[in-house]
Design a protein around this motif. Structure first.
Motif, PDB file in Angstrom:
ATOM      1  N   TYR A 104       0.845  -1.192   0.000  1.00 15.11           N
ATOM      2  CA  TYR A 104       0.000   0.000   0.000  1.00 15.11           C
ATOM      3  C   TYR A 104       0.877   1.238   0.000  1.00 15.11           C
ATOM      4  N   TYR A 110      -6.890   6.064  -2.580  1.00 11.23           N
ATOM      5  CA  TYR A 110      -7.362   4.689  -2.683  1.00 11.23           C
ATOM      6  C   TYR A 110      -8.863   4.680  -2.889  1.00 11.23           C
ATOM      7  N   GLN A 140      -5.729   0.493  -5.178  1.00 11.90           N
ATOM      8  CA  GLN A 140      -4.901   1.617  -5.617  1.00 11.90           C
ATOM      9  C   GLN A 140      -4.471   1.350  -7.050  1.00 11.90           C
TER      10      GLN A 140
END
Length: 284
Positions: A104, A110, A140
């Motif tokens: 991430y 996101y 994402q």
């Protein structure tokens, strides 16, 4: 494709809205409901979560359980929709599974894709309990980074207790003696309120003894995902890496003021309080 909505803000304002759903009377099987949300995580908030849950502060990765903070607020937003037929008050989180599928990036936006549908009834037709399942994906750049599946008891069967609804294992203290003690933590007075300020989960059963008693508990109980966060942090310290999958089944509430103990055996884990199984699960 629907336009993503902003991630709902954390706060206690949902309590009044949830009370307004008490008049709902679910009839037939609910239709599937889906929505997309969008947002941007704040590095300082992630750091505060890591500190509160006991993660190694030398690392900066976003824990899987941290993503549940936004996922839960999105779940509640769907529960408050008019096409969700069950009262929000009384919904019981009975199981959760989270999976890490990619790294991430804290600097990028996101999207959160969320879908909820009712679980099919038992094939024997005897069970009158009703469950709903939320499936969430954190994305994402179009790639799924985290998946989360949450199971809620939406309507209990007649004369069904919470323990019956979550199929509590009848473990005895002797049955867990061969497990390895990994961690323990003291739940101080105010821990539920502190986690509410961090997570946005202001359910009154977690905040004060008097409000918990009004809802049928002896005293305030800690949020289930608070315990999952503590478990993930302890496992990360043990493994020396991020946890890639974490399953949890919530069997018994954990009272604030107690000292839960985390034990592991192979890839299985259990959190006990006074030798009672409260949460069980697996990890990878």
């Amino acid at each position: 494709m629907t336009t993503p909505l902003p991630i709902p803000e954390a706060g206690a304002g949902y309590i009044g809205k949830a009370l307004l759903t008490l008049t709902r009377k679910p009839a037939g099987t609910m239709p599937a409901i889906s929505q997309r949300f969008g947002g941007l995580l704040r590095a300082e908030h992630v750091s505060a979560y890591r500190s509160a849950m006991g993660f190694d502060q030398r690392r900066e990765a976003v824990p899987m359980s941290y993503h549940y903070l936004a996922i839960q607020r999105a779940q509640v937003a769907l529960m408050l929709r008019r096409d969700f037929p069950f009262p929000v008050v009384g919904m019981v989180h009975v199981a959760n599974r989270m999976m890490q599928l990619g790294c991430y990036d804290l600097s990028a936006d996101y999207e959160l894709a969320l879908r909820v549908e009712e679980e099919p009834c038992a094939s024997d037709g005897r069970s009158k309990a009703r469950f709903v399942c939320f499936a969430a994906e954190v994305l994402q750049a179009g790639q799924v980074r985290v998946q989360c599946h949450s199971r809620y008891l939406a309507k209990r069967a007649p004369r069904q207790t919470l323990a019956q609804g979550t199929r509590v294992a009848q473990e005895t203290p002797a049955a867990i003696l061969d497990w390895i003690n990994l961690d323990s933590w003291q739940l101080e007075t105010g821990e539920g309120l502190a986690y509410a300020r961090l997570s946005g989960d202001y359910n009154p059963i977690h905040l004060w003894d008097w409000s918990a008693r009004l809802l049928g508990f002896k005293k305030a109980i800690i949020q289930g995902m608070h315990s999952v966060g503590r478990v993930e942090a302890a496992l990360e310290r043990l493994l020396g890496r991020e946890v890639l999958q974490l399953d949890a089944t919530f069997r018994q509430p954990i009272l604030i003021g107690s000292r839960p103990v985390l034990r592991i055996r192979g890839a299985k884990w259990v959190v006990t309080d006074a030798a009672k199984e409260c949460i069980t699960g697996q990890f990878a």
